[in-house]
Design a protein around this motif. Structure first.
Motif, PDB file in Angstrom:
ATOM      1  N   LEU A  86       4.257  10.736  93.951  1.00 42.24           N
ATOM      2  CA  LEU A  86       4.310  10.003  92.678  1.00 42.24           C
ATOM      3  C   LEU A  86       5.314   8.853  92.769  1.00 42.24           C
ATOM      4  O   LEU A  86       5.066   7.738  92.270  1.00 42.24           O
ATOM      5  N   LEU A  92       4.571   4.938  92.088  1.00 41.59           N
ATOM      6  CA  LEU A  92       5.334   4.177  91.085  1.00 41.59           C
ATOM      7  C   LEU A  92       5.953   2.933  91.717  1.00 41.59           C
ATOM      8  O   LEU A  92       5.880   1.833  91.161  1.00 41.59           O
ATOM      9  N   THR A 120       3.782   5.325  81.964  1.00 41.88           N
ATOM     10  CA  THR A 120       3.791   6.625  81.272  1.00 41.88           C
ATOM     11  C   THR A 120       2.674   7.520  81.819  1.00 41.88           C
ATOM     12  O   THR A 120       1.756   7.041  82.487  1.00 41.88           O
ATOM     13  N   THR A 121       2.775   8.787  81.499  1.00 43.74           N
ATOM     14  CA  THR A 121       1.766   9.746  81.981  1.00 43.74           C
ATOM     15  C   THR A 121       1.678  10.950  81.042  1.00 43.74           C
ATOM     16  O   THR A 121       2.607  11.229  80.288  1.00 43.74           O
ATOM     17  N   LEU A 133      12.018  10.283  89.658  1.00 45.45           N
ATOM     18  CA  LEU A 133      10.814   9.651  89.102  1.00 45.45           C
ATOM     19  C   LEU A 133      11.202   8.572  88.097  1.00 45.45           C
ATOM     20  O   LEU A 133      10.606   7.494  88.047  1.00 45.45           O
ATOM     21  N   TYR A 134      12.219   8.868  87.320  1.00 48.19           N
ATOM     22  CA  TYR A 134      12.702   7.894  86.331  1.00 48.19           C
ATOM     23  C   TYR A 134      13.192   6.627  87.036  1.00 48.19           C
ATOM     24  O   TYR A 134      12.836   5.510  86.666  1.00 48.19           O
ATOM     25  N   LEU A 172       9.075   5.798  86.262  1.00 48.55           N
ATOM     26  CA  LEU A 172       8.360   6.572  85.239  1.00 48.55           C
ATOM     27  C   LEU A 172       9.165   6.537  83.949  1.00 48.55           C
ATOM     28  O   LEU A 172      10.270   7.064  83.870  1.00 48.55           O
ATOM     29  N   ILE A 208       6.920  10.550  79.417  1.00 40.73           N
ATOM     30  CA  ILE A 208       5.953  11.636  79.637  1.00 40.73           C
ATOM     31  C   ILE A 208       5.420  12.080  78.276  1.00 40.73           C
ATOM     32  O   ILE A 208       6.184  12.323  77.346  1.00 40.73           O
ATOM     33  N   ILE A 263      13.958  10.179  81.175  1.00 38.61           N
ATOM     34  CA  ILE A 263      12.575   9.773  80.858  1.00 38.61           C
ATOM     35  C   ILE A 263      12.342  10.005  79.362  1.00 38.61           C
ATOM     36  O   ILE A 263      12.754  11.025  78.813  1.00 38.61           O
TER      37      ILE A 263
END
Ligand code: SF4
Length: 383
Positions: free
Chosen positions: A127, A131, A145-146, A164-165, A169, A172, A208
């Motif tokens: 991921l 990204l 976003t996801t 991830l942030y 990302l 969420i 996030i």
């Protein structure tokens, strides 16, 4: 224009209407929720990082093509409204994906929504690669976003979520649906209230942004009270950035429909759902979430705002609707579902009101006593 094809999934949150939709997994790995029909009969699968990168490359080719179209049509490389309309109105030449990229560019090319139902099932490292590639390819991107299931989120360490942030990302979207354990079990959500609280806490700790979805009407006659009270309780513990409301509408393709047929689950009326919403809002305490009613199925779109300041205003909006006469309520319910009214205030706009009155008359003439069915059909057309 098959050379410009890239894969997109079936749904997105209403707040992602102008986002680039990019499919990173297919369907839902859980797929058992009784009120959800989106991915039923579809098999879940992961997409490889290479496949997704290829799709990102195709989006970039589309962007170049749209820019050269702009020059060709005399718009000087700008993504103007006439250019976008030209593309949108020509589905024979331009695929769905191509047209969605035109719209995305026109809105500034800032937001991306990763489809489908539970993308945190991907390895964190994969991921992150997606990204980063997205952000490198399109430096204009500000928000990614996801959707994710709370159960899956709770399997990620906070450090992974932080990575991830940092990779981009931003938000969420989690389907809380309800905070009442017996109801979570009844609808087969596959997660407990406590797991929701833990997952929400992890997302918030990572930086996030967190959206929690709540389904009004989900408790039916049997559990509406507990649904409202326990959902408020869970939300009070999570304090998500957004609480997003959507209203239950059961289609024949949803497993919950069988329970309605057996009279095991009794649907709430619009008024009862509004009462339920009131109870939920009234019990939201000590949180700073933004309450949003951005789904077309919600009756009272104007019930929204930042907590705690907006709480009184939201309760007043609800009380204003509840105080209407039956005739006014029916007029409002139809006007709202027909897309004519945006708030109870619109009931007092004579032009709009008379349009709705003639629609009501037409329904009564064509199908005497068929008002509720007509309304239900209208709502069905939105899903
Ligand atoms: S987890 Fe989400 S997408 Fe999957 S079945 Fe439940 S509601 Fe539908």
């Amino acid at each position: 224009m098959t050379k410009f094809y890239f894969e997109q999934g079936p749904i997105r949150p209403p707040s992602e209407a102008y986002s680039l939709l990019l499919r990173v997994t297919r369907n839902c790995p859980w797929n058992r929720c009784e009120f959800c029909h989106t991915y039923k009969k579809e098999k879940f699968s992961l997409r490889s990082v290479e496949e997704i990168k290829k799709d990102i490359d195709i989006v970039q080719e589309i962007v170049s093509e749209i820019k050269s179209l702009s020059w060709r049509y005399g718009f000087g490389g700008e993504i103007t409204v006439p250019l976008v309309n030209l593309i949108l109105q020509d589905p024979q030449h331009f695929s769905d994906g191509f047209r969605s990229v035109a719209l995305w560019l026109h809105e500034g090319g800032k937001n991306v929504f990763l489809q489908d139902g539970d993308n945190l099932t991907l390895k964190t490292i994969s991921l992150i690669e997606i990204l980063r590639y997205l952000k490198e390819t399109f430096p204009s991107i500000e928000r990614i976003t996801t959707y994710a299931r709370a159960k899956t989120v709770s399997k990620k360490r906070v450090e992974e979520l932080q990575e991830l942030y940092r990779a981009g990302l931003s938000r969420i979207h989690i389907g809380l649906e309800t905070g009442y354990d017996p109801l979570l079990q009844y609808i087969q959500k596959g997660v407990t209230a406590q797991e929701h609280i833990e997952a929400g806490g992890r997302v918030k700790e990572s930086g996030i942004s967190l959206s929690e979805y709540v389904v009004l009407g989900l408790g039916g006659r049997g559990m509406w009270h507990e649904h409202a009270l326990n959902t408020a309780k869970v939300l009070n513990q999570i304090n998500p950035d957004f609480i997003r409301i959507r209203t239950l509408k059961v289609l024949k393709t949803m497993p919950l429909y069988q329970k309605i047929e057996k009279k095991e689950f009794i649907l709430l009326s619009d008024d009862e759902i509004v009462e339920e919403e009131r109870l939920l809002i009234n019990h939201l305490e000590g949180i700073t979430s933004t309450f949003t009613s951005d789904h077309i199925l919600n009756l009272l779109e104007e019930v929204e705002g930042k907590l705690p300041e907006a709480k009184e205003k939201m309760l007043k909006c609800i009380d204003r609707y509840l105080a209407l006469s039956k005739k006014e309520k029916d007029n409002f319910r139809l006007g709202r579902r027909a897309g004519l009214y945006r708030s109870v205030e619109d009931l007092y706009k004579p032009e709009l009101r008379s349009q709705v009155e003639s629609a009501l008359l037409q329904i009564e003439t064509a199908r005497p006593g068929g008002f509720e069915k007509a309304l239900s059909d209208l709502m069905e057309s939105f899903i």
